[in-house]
Scaffold this motif. Structure first.
Motif, PDB file in Angstrom:
ATOM      1  N   ALA A   1      -9.727  -0.355  -1.870  1.00  0.00           N
ATOM      2  CA  ALA A   1      -9.230  -1.780  -1.193  1.00  0.00           C
ATOM      3  C   ALA A   1      -9.721  -1.676   0.138  1.00  0.00           C
TER       4      ALA A   1
ATOM      5  N   ALA B   1      -5.745  -5.296  -0.854  1.00  0.00           N
ATOM      6  CA  ALA B   1      -4.934  -5.644  -1.942  1.00  0.00           C
ATOM      7  C   ALA B   1      -4.488  -7.157  -1.845  1.00  0.00           C
TER       8      ALA B   1
ATOM      9  N   ASP C   1       0.828  -1.174  -0.009  1.00  0.00           N
ATOM     10  CA  ASP C   1      -0.127  -0.078   0.201  1.00  0.00           C
ATOM     11  C   ASP C   1       0.712   1.297   0.024  1.00  0.00           C
TER      12      ASP C   1
ATOM     13  N   THR D   1      -1.960  -1.875  -3.843  1.00  0.00           N
ATOM     14  CA  THR D   1      -2.972  -0.560  -3.790  1.00  0.00           C
ATOM     15  C   THR D   1      -2.164   0.688  -3.461  1.00  0.00           C
TER      16      THR D   1
ATOM     17  N   GLY E   1      -4.312  -4.540  -8.909  1.00  0.00           N
ATOM     18  CA  GLY E   1      -4.806  -4.278  -7.509  1.00  0.00           C
ATOM     19  C   GLY E   1      -5.853  -3.203  -7.629  1.00  0.00           C
TER      20      GLY E   1
ATOM     21  N   HIS F   1       0.455   3.147  -8.743  1.00  0.00           N
ATOM     22  CA  HIS F   1       0.095   1.622  -9.062  1.00  0.00           C
ATOM     23  C   HIS F   1       0.955   0.998 -10.219  1.00  0.00           C
TER      24      HIS F   1
ATOM     25  N   ALA G   1      -7.234   1.004 -10.513  1.00  0.00           N
ATOM     26  CA  ALA G   1      -6.329   1.959 -10.164  1.00  0.00           C
ATOM     27  C   ALA G   1      -6.273   3.202 -10.976  1.00  0.00           C
TER      28      ALA G   1
ATOM     29  N   SER H   1      -6.473  -1.139   3.809  1.00  0.00           N
ATOM     30  CA  SER H   1      -6.168  -0.867   2.477  1.00  0.00           C
ATOM     31  C   SER H   1      -5.232  -2.219   1.817  1.00  0.00           C
TER      32      SER H   1
ATOM     33  N   ASP I   1      -6.663   2.832  -2.900  1.00  0.00           N
ATOM     34  CA  ASP I   1      -6.660   2.527  -1.501  1.00  0.00           C
ATOM     35  C   ASP I   1      -8.377   2.654  -1.083  1.00  0.00           C
TER      36      ASP I   1
END
Length: 524
Positions: free
Chosen positions: A249, A444, A18, A89, A243, A166, A183, A440, A246
């Motif tokens: 996530a 992920a 993250d 994430t 992913g 990402h 993302a 978060s 955030d």
């Protein structure tokens, strides 16, 4: 879904990164949701001018590289063979331009950056909202890319790729410029019903299709780990799994995977959302690609979350605490009656997103009397965020057609007992605390685990329910909820009355800027 976790002695392990506004974190997780290891590295935030927020993009990778190495270094050789995937994430809406070797051409511009007011007003439209799912506002990257197009055109002309966080981390892990639909979506460049870049949005941003990372469906492999990194970390060349942002996530990590259960992130910003199987766009909420393939997330965003509470503690609290939580202040605020004896706050220190999406809005505190104290103002700030959230949740419920039964909360703000209770009382909903702090990253990890054979049909929602864990539930005081509803009506009348004044203040700030921005050629 369980409240206790024990490590599994066999089965796959996944690493999840993250990379956020303040740091990059990594966790190592098994299929039961037990977190074996965690690591963290801070990232310096640069503020070269008023409303400018930037990172050196190299730190996105350097910090991610360091935390992945740290969590893997603590595994036995046997357990390293169990590592089956890496998930990502990231802080949404943030981006940077890069050359072909992945070197940044300038600092990355972050989600909370407010420099693009002119571009928001120039390009923002219902058409962009319908295509991208994002109301015109401070956060979507499209407007800050348009600012680069108009203010630093040579940067975009020279860029080989313009990537979200990402996508850059994925490039450094796989050697390929690739990102996730869930993302890159946050940049505001996708036709999110088709889940592809929209040419008319790319033109506004000043970038070409060739300059953007390729897109992969969330929870699907984007490529494999580079051989030299795999050898260094002592693991196989595992898949790097697409992913999500955030915010989405956090919802997955909380197993908020059905429309009657929402997630509530009391982080730097406060955001909340629910899953939906159908696409809608709405003046109040923004629509994201979900981490559950085929789904969407309806999400509201309030920029001034725990940031605002921290600002108060740092600027007006005990100077010895440097903005950290203050039990004495919480206790004093707890003695103040709801409504703060007529003191009401408009919490727009960082402009306003949901429900008004006004980049020039400002904060206000109304109703001062000589009998009011610091504790009154602090409680008023916390209450105001609750008032805004209830208003925004009304729109989410209208969008899904489903009444919320509860919220699952995460983020630093959940550590404050008084704020937890105020949020429950203001929203009128029970709020269950997520047990894991890196929620978060856990989201992920859920997507990464769903890519393995741990769960039948690689089902993200099933993986989420098996990997989530929870703490206490805060029940709302129904009597106080009714009282807060009356106070909220007064608080909600402030913005329409102050809107023109905020515009006047913005014009003055434009006429008399406080700081000259640094040159883009300034040292990264």
């Amino acid at each position: 879904m369980s409240t206790t976790r024990r490590p599994l002695s066999d089965g796959p392990l996944v690493v999840a990164i993250d990379s956020s506004t303040t740091s990059s974190k990594a966790i190592l997780v098994d299929a039961g949701g037990y977190i074996w290891q965690t690591a963290k590295r801070n990232i310096q935030l640069h503020t070269p001018a008023m409303d400018y927020y930037e990172h050196n993009p190299l730190r996105w990778w350097e910090s991610s590289y360091a935390v992945i190495g740290e969590v893997l270094s603590k595994l036995s050789a046997k357990d390293r063979t169990r590592v089956a995937a890496i998930g990502i994430t990231h802080q949404r809406e943030s981006f940077a331009p890069f050359d072909k070797e992945g070197r940044p051409l300038r600092k990355g511009i972050l989600w909370l950056d407010g420099r693009a007011t002119k571009q928001i007003r120039k390009y923002g439209s219902e058409r962009i909202h319908e295509l991208s799912g994002k109301p015109a506002g401070v956060t979507p990257g499209i407007y800050k890319m348009a600012w680069l197009k108009e203010e630093e055109p040579e940067v975009l002309r020279q860029a080989y790729k313009v990537s979200d966080v990402h996508g850059y981390i994925a490039f450094r892990l796989t050697g390929q410029w690739v990102s996730s639909q869930a993302a890159t979506d946050s940049l505001g460049l996708l036709d999110i019903q088709k889940r592809t870049y929209a040419e008319e949005l790319l033109q506004i941003a000043g970038v070409s299709l060739e300059q953007m990372p390729e897109l992969v469906e969330p929870s699907k492999p984007m490529g494999t780990l580079l051989g030299d990194l795999a050898a260094e970390w002592g693991i196989r060349e595992v898949p790097i799994v697409a992913g999500l942002g955030d915010g989405q996530a956090a919802g997955i990590g909380a197993a908020a995977v059905s429309p009657e259960i929402g997630f509530l992130n009391l982080g730097t910003a406060v955001n909340a959302g629910v899953e939906s199987s159908v696409y809608k766009f709405d003046p109040v909420f923004r629509t994201h690609v979900s981490g559950i393939p085929g789904n969407y997330v309806f999400e509201v965003l309030q920029s001034s979350g725990s940031y605002l509470a921290g600002w108060f503690r740092e600027a007006l609290g005990d100077p010895k605490l440097l903005g950290e939580p203050d039990p004495k202040l919480d206790a004093a605020a707890g003695e103040i009656p709801p409504g703060c004896e007529g003191l009401i706050t408009l919490p727009y220190w960082n402009a306003v997103q949901s429900p008004y999406w006004d980049p020039v809005a400002r904060g206000a505190v109304v109703g001062w009397r000589g009998t009011h104290s610091r504790a009154h103002m602090y409680r008023s700030i916390l209450e105001s965020i609750g008032f805004e959230m209830r208003l925004n949740l009304d729109s989410i419920e209208a969008g899904t057609g489903v009444k919320l039964k509860g919220l699952r909360a995460m983020g630093g703000g959940t550590k404050s007992k008084i704020w937890r209770q105020i949020m429950a009382d203001c929203t009128g909903l029970p709020i269950t605390m997520c047990a894991e702090s890196e929620i978060s990253a856990l989201g992920a990890a859920v997507l990464a685990m769903a890519s393995t054979d741990a769960y039948e049909n690689h089902d993200v929602a099933v993986a989420a329910k098996n990997m989530a864990s929870f703490g206490e539930t805060v029940e709302p005081n129904k009597e106080l909820h009714e009282r807060y509803q009356e106070i909220a009506e007064v608080q909600r009348s402030l913005y329409p009355r102050l809107k023109d004044i905020f515009e006047d203040l913005h014009q003055l700030a434009e006429k008399y800027p406080s700081t000259k921005p640094q040159s883009p050629a300034a040292e990264l």
